[in-house]
Design an enzyme around this catalytic site. Structure first.
Site, mmCIF file in Angstrom:
data_model
loop_
_atom_site.group_PDB
_atom_site.id
_atom_site.type_symbol
_atom_site.label_atom_id
_atom_site.label_comp_id
_atom_site.label_asym_id
_atom_site.label_seq_id
_atom_site.Cartn_x
_atom_site.Cartn_y
_atom_site.Cartn_z
ATOM 1 N N GLU A 121 0.925 -1.277 -0.090
ATOM 2 C CA GLU A 121 -0.024 -0.068 -0.058
ATOM 3 C C GLU A 121 0.962 1.146 0.080
ATOM 4 O O GLU A 121 0.475 2.121 -0.569
ATOM 5 C CB GLU A 121 -0.963 0.008 1.167
ATOM 6 C CG GLU A 121 -1.957 -1.194 1.169
ATOM 7 C CD GLU A 121 -1.608 -2.620 1.234
ATOM 8 O OE1 GLU A 121 -0.490 -2.593 1.767
ATOM 9 O OE2 GLU A 121 -2.410 -3.304 1.136
ATOM 10 N N HIS A 147 -11.254 -5.022 9.484
ATOM 11 C CA HIS A 147 -12.147 -5.038 8.210
ATOM 12 C C HIS A 147 -13.335 -4.161 8.091
ATOM 13 O O HIS A 147 -14.214 -4.261 7.162
ATOM 14 C CB HIS A 147 -12.165 -6.178 7.463
ATOM 15 C CG HIS A 147 -10.930 -6.878 7.119
ATOM 16 N ND1 HIS A 147 -10.398 -7.672 8.267
ATOM 17 C CD2 HIS A 147 -10.176 -7.135 5.929
ATOM 18 C CE1 HIS A 147 -9.230 -8.192 7.270
ATOM 19 N NE2 HIS A 147 -9.365 -7.960 5.991
HETATM 20 C C1 LIG Z 1 -2.360 -4.510 4.300
HETATM 21 C C2 LIG Z 1 -3.179 -5.527 3.654
HETATM 22 N N1 LIG Z 1 -3.396 -5.271 2.284
HETATM 23 C C3 LIG Z 1 -4.344 -6.208 1.773
HETATM 24 C C4 LIG Z 1 -4.891 -7.080 2.551
HETATM 25 C C5 LIG Z 1 -6.059 -7.895 1.822
HETATM 26 N N2 LIG Z 1 -5.690 -9.268 1.424
HETATM 27 C C6 LIG Z 1 -5.886 -10.115 2.452
HETATM 28 S S1 LIG Z 1 -5.337 -11.407 2.242
HETATM 29 C C7 LIG Z 1 -4.557 -11.175 0.832
HETATM 30 C C8 LIG Z 1 -3.613 -11.924 -0.058
HETATM 31 C C9 LIG Z 1 -2.579 -12.283 0.714
HETATM 32 O O1 LIG Z 1 -1.782 -13.324 -0.132
HETATM 33 P P1 LIG Z 1 -0.783 -14.323 0.598
HETATM 34 O O2 LIG Z 1 0.138 -13.149 1.226
HETATM 35 O O3 LIG Z 1 -0.074 -14.965 -0.549
HETATM 36 O O4 LIG Z 1 -1.526 -15.099 1.288
HETATM 37 P P2 LIG Z 1 -2.724 -16.337 0.807
HETATM 38 O O5 LIG Z 1 -3.857 -15.679 0.674
HETATM 39 O O6 LIG Z 1 -2.185 -16.861 -0.540
HETATM 40 O O7 LIG Z 1 -2.771 -17.285 1.908
HETATM 41 C C10 LIG Z 1 -4.865 -9.723 0.557
HETATM 42 C C11 LIG Z 1 -4.535 -9.099 -0.611
HETATM 43 C C12 LIG Z 1 -4.885 -7.165 3.911
HETATM 44 N N3 LIG Z 1 -5.674 -7.988 4.587
HETATM 45 N N4 LIG Z 1 -3.875 -6.386 4.295
#
Ligand SMILES: Cc1ncc(C[n+]2csc(CCOP(=O)(O)OP(=O)(O)O)c2C)c(N)n1
Ligand SMILES: [Mg+2]
Lengths: 325, 340
Positions: A60, A129
């Site tokens: 971000e 959230h």
């Molecule tokens: C700071 C922040 N940005 C975006 C999100 C939204 N978000 C939640 S999980 C996710 C993807 C995470 O991907 P990864 O780290 O690969 O974990 P996975 O979901 O594949 O287990 C996103 C973008 C968040 N929770 N916090």
């Protein structure tokens, strides 16, 4: 020509049409390009303009930093924060860069960016959230916070935000995405910094934004049956506020209720209340009322979330209180 | 490394437990009983069970948003039903329904919970790693012995989360100070719809740790023996004050990002390929073909787990909701917030 569109459809259409008109507008954020956004708001843009829609890493700070820098060069970034709560991650960029570049560059350049941020509670997603983040940004001069409540406003205000030369945090309440309403097909702009008198009345001024507007409208209808006339003001721009429209209304009705989703402390209700107390105290016929969340984080369990968030009955109760003072 | 057959048997049972746990959670999320959104870890059991197995009860664990498996296994058997009832938003939940799926924590088991802001726990983990480092340096009560092992902290993070600046700050500091940390980088290939190769320039994300001179490994995250071996090695290094390790566990989530996401961004055949490489299947095969366990013995494990899971579900369904007015509890310590 006007037809029914959802709130999310209206935002999508505003992006498509404004991008068609202005080649400097582009979008960036997590999953906004190929997938069209976690909430589907940016769908179709990448397909049309593969070089104007960017899927970023989960970064971000980089998203807003890049936006600020690009804006100084004359591009118009529209960034998405999947949840407004993540504003904390890029807080420095927003408050120390976006908000201050115009000042720093003597008005020769500014951070003409839009940060679309998905805000608010009600979907049982607990304290990280569901937050209303506008107060976190509301004492940062230089920022603009826009909060549409209807599909019509969503489209016009987004266009207005993109064209405005200041950094705009454009709040999208997740519970409004499926709300339907009349939206003109053609491109139009709603001016920022102007509140909308949604309904005229003479006994109570009720200020409400986003999902709270629905409470206000229902309450106005219910109060009418009791012979009480409610004037509803939808600020549309939460910061800086359209002071004049609000003051004129309160001076007329003598009673003020602000319905605000977030916690009570230091929200826009507090600011509006102070303005009234400071400038038109003598017009007041009753103490002003704030209908807000409790001053707690937003809990997960549905019974607890409902307990914390302002409820419709609270609005009715406030109406009776100001009328019987 | 090959595990002793009893140990492989034990962790196989752990994996069956968390697989069934997730399947039940999915079922009740889909039918609306569980509110909010749910991130399932089906397909990633070996990395979850293996890391917890390699750690001590007293080590700190930061599961991530896709962490039900590590959460359940971190809690002692008698509290696992309360992990499920937390996800069901019930009063009996480990956090009384206040947090739900994304925030299940159990301080007694040193499951420190997840922060819904990706990357946030990756820096918080510095603090739990710092605690025993500090106590030992200052010879505080219980830490006078120079040879005493440090408490390890394991923090789970996804391939996408690695994009957050906090991950870099954390690793830089931990590597410089030699804090007892293990970065458990679960590379399940996607962050929502974005493939890890589209958000990072490295072919192997583990090379990212090498820039900080942190020992970094990439292992098959579906091979529980490999997971345990590498995590134990990392834990040993951390305990002895030799600093952090980054482990990239290669795995795959079978479901979409959240329960209900159709995951249209995945190429055809990819899921099937990974399902053929199921961590439970791999362990079962080894148990039967190498260690001579019979089909009856395997079936007996499944039956035993099933009974437990059904018990958790029944408990979760029958538990009451929390009291609405308890929402104002614990906003502050030693200070009451006004309710309605
Ligand atoms: C700071 C922040 N940005 C975006 C999100 C939204 N978000 C939640 S999980 C996710 C993807 C995470 O991907 P990864 O780290 O690969 O974990 P996975 O979901 O594949 O287990 C996103 C973008 C968040 N929770 N916090
Ligand atoms: Mg991932």
């Amino acid at each position: 020509m006007s037809r029914k569109l959802t709130f999310s459809g209206a935002i999508n259409e505003a992006l498509h049409q404004e991008m068609e008109r202005d080649e400097t507008v582009f979008i960036l954020g997590e999953d906004v390009a190929k997938m069209g956004g976690d909430f589907g708001i940016t769908r179709g843009i990448w397909l049309k303009w593969p070089h104007r829609a960017y899927d970023t890493p989960l970064s971000e700070q980089a998203i807003i930093g890049l936006s600020n820098g690009a804006a100084v060069c004359g591009l118009k970034p529209v960034a998405e924060l999947m949840f407004a709560d993540f504003v904390g991650v890029c807080y420095d960029q927003i408050i120390n860069n976006s908000a201050k570049l115009a000042y720093m560059y003597d008005g020769e350049a500014s951070a003409q960016i839009v940060v679309r941020a998905v805000t608010g509670g009600g979907i049982r997603c607990a304290y990280h959230h569901s937050q209303c983040i506008e107060p976190w940004l509301m004492n940062i001069p230089g920022l603009v916070i826009v909060a549409p409540s209807t599909p019509y406003e969503a489209k016009g205000l987004l266009v207005g935000s993109i064209r405005n030369r200041n950094p705009v945090i454009y709040l999208e309440h997740k519970l409004l995405y499926n709300k339907k309403g009349d939206v003109p097909e053609e491109l139009y702009e709603i001016e920022l910094f102007k509140a909308n008198v949604v309904r005229e009345g003479k006994d109570i001024t009720m200020v409400a934004a986003m999902t709270m507007l629905d409470y206000a409208e229902r309450a106005a209808v219910e109060m009418e049956k009791e012979g009480i006339s409610v004037e509803i003001i939808n600020p549309m721009t939460l910061f800086p506020l359209d002071k004049e429209t609000i003051m004129d209304s309160v001076a007329k009705t003598g009673r003020l209720i602000v319905v605000q989703e977030g916690p009570k402390v230091m929200g826009y209700a507090a600011e509006i209340g102070s303005m009234v107390a400071e400038d038109i105290f003598e017009y007041l016929k009753a103490p002003l009322k704030r209908v807000t969340s409790l001053d707690t984080p937003v809990p997960f369990a549905p019974v607890q979330e409902d307990y914390v968030l302002p409820q419709y009955d609270d609005v009715i109760k406030a109406c009776h209180e100001v009328m019987t003072f | 490394m090959a595990l002793a057959k009893e140990r492989l048997w034990k962790v196989y049972r752990d994996m069956v437990l968390i697989r069934r746990f997730e399947e039940e959670v999915e079922k009740y999320a889909q039918n609306g009983t569980i509110p909010g959104f749910i991130h399932l870890s089906i397909g990633q059991e070996a990395a979850q069970a293996g890391v917890v197995e390699a750690l001590k009860y007293t080590d700190y664990k930061f599961p991530d948003h896709r962490g039900h498996g590590a959460i359940v296994l971190s809690s002692p058997p008698e509290r696992r039903k309360n992990c499920m009832s937390e996800i069901f938003a019930k009063e009996t939940g480990v956090n009384h329904g206040r947090g739900g799926s994304m925030h299940v924590n159990d301080l007694e088991a040193r499951n420190m919970g997840f922060n819904g802001i990706q990357g946030s726990t990756v820096v918080t983990a510095l603090g739990t790693a710092f605690d025993s480092y500090y106590r030992k340096a200052n010879k505080m009560a219980g830490w006078e012995d120079e040879n005493k092992d440090l408490d390890v902290t394991a923090v789970f993070m996804g391939d996408g989360t690695l994009g957050e600046g906090t991950c870099h700050e954390s690793m830089n500091l931990a590597a410089t100070w030699k804090l007892p940390l293990i970065y458990c980088l679960i590379n399940n290939h996607y962050a929502i719809s974005t493939h890890y190769t589209e958000s990072h320039p490295q072919k192997e994300l583990k090379t990212w740790g090498e820039g900080y001179e942190v020992p970094s490994y990439r292992v098959d995250g579906n091979d529980i023996e490999a997971v345990i071996e590498i995590t134990e090695e990392a834990a040993e290094r951390a305990r002895k004050g030799k600093g952090p390790t980054l482990i990239e566990f290669m795995t795959y989530r079978w479901q979409g990002h959240f329960s209900g996401d159709p995951a249209a961004y995945r190429p055809d055949g990819e899921l099937e390929k990974w399902q053929a490489n199921c961590p439970l299947l791999l362990a079962k095969k080894k148990l039967m073909e190498v260690h001579g366990y019979s089909k009856e013995e395997i079936d007996a494990v499944h039956a035993e787990v099933e009974e437990k899971i059904q018990g958790y579900v029944k408990f979760s369904l029958e538990s009451p909701s929390p009291k609405a007015e308890d929402a104002v509890k614990h906003v502050y310590m030693d200070r009451v917030v006004e309710g309605r």
